[in-house]
Design an enzyme around this catalytic site. Sequence first.
Site, short mmCIF file in Angstrom:
data_model
loop_
_atom_site.label_atom_id
_atom_site.label_comp_id
_atom_site.label_asym_id
_atom_site.label_seq_id
_atom_site.Cartn_x
_atom_site.Cartn_y
_atom_site.Cartn_z
N ASP A 53 0.86 -1.17 0.00
CA ASP A 53 0.00 0.00 0.00
C ASP A 53 0.90 1.23 0.00
O ASP A 53 1.72 1.39 0.92
CB ASP A 53 -0.88 -0.02 1.25
CG ASP A 53 -1.91 1.09 1.29
OD1 ASP A 53 -1.69 2.14 0.64
OD2 ASP A 53 -2.93 0.93 1.98
N TYR A 145 -8.53 16.37 -7.13
CA TYR A 145 -7.72 15.56 -8.03
C TYR A 145 -6.70 16.42 -8.77
O TYR A 145 -5.52 16.08 -8.86
CB TYR A 145 -8.62 14.83 -9.02
CG TYR A 145 -7.89 13.94 -9.99
CD1 TYR A 145 -7.35 12.72 -9.58
CD2 TYR A 145 -7.74 14.31 -11.33
CE1 TYR A 145 -6.69 11.90 -10.46
CE2 TYR A 145 -7.07 13.49 -12.23
CZ TYR A 145 -6.55 12.28 -11.78
OH TYR A 145 -5.88 11.47 -12.67
#
Length: 251
Positions: A53, A145
């Site tokens: 991760d 984003y």
Amino acid sequence: MSDFAGLRALVTGGASGIGRATADLLAARGAQVAVLDRDTTGVGKPLLAYRADVTDDASVRTAVQRAAEDLGGLDVLVNNAGIGARGTVEDNDDIEWQRVFDVNVLGMVRTARAALPLLRRSSHAAIVNTCSIAATAGLPQRALYSATKGAVYSLTLAMAADHVREGVRVNCVNPGTADTPWVGRLLDAAPDPAAERAALEARQPTGRLVSAAEVAGAIAYLASPLSGATTGTALAVDGGMQGLRLRPAAR
């Protein structure tokens, strides 16, 4: 084409979408390729797969080291792992802003930090970061984003300056709206998926979404030894979205 023969590559977020297309292409062009992802289901030979991760520094360091040991070194890092976000600057709370930055920006920092000692030993070292057209063009409903990808663009330039004299090239690729699993989920969640797809296609001058394979081709170009003089560059793969201003089609 075998320009990657003898080279070792690591692709984050490499189990699906752009990452998987890139891993497959690099392998087809001669590289030994390792994939790092949270879920490596479906990743098989000739690719090597490691679960990690990118928000967990220890997880990243362990996976990068294991991959390098199994590959016998590291020449290319493709920093591709990332997640999306929708909304204006008002629509996401602090926790979501921190979460997306943690993946999209700090995830690249963690992976590069773990890989750089290995890349410095390579006679052909390259890092390619997956950025976005959102870094250089204002898109509606993409404030969070876009902010992360703007950071990736600036990070790429800074890394290129920091590491060029160490023999490590750093570039980024800026896709337009790509036909990936994340975009697929975005479309599925829209009130009218067909209309939303048509709108996304229409804003790119080519009139269609970018394919994962097309982005992979650009990443391979930037990572290839054939591009040894290219560093600090952002390569747009956006169907002309950034640079073209077409007149309306005649009716």
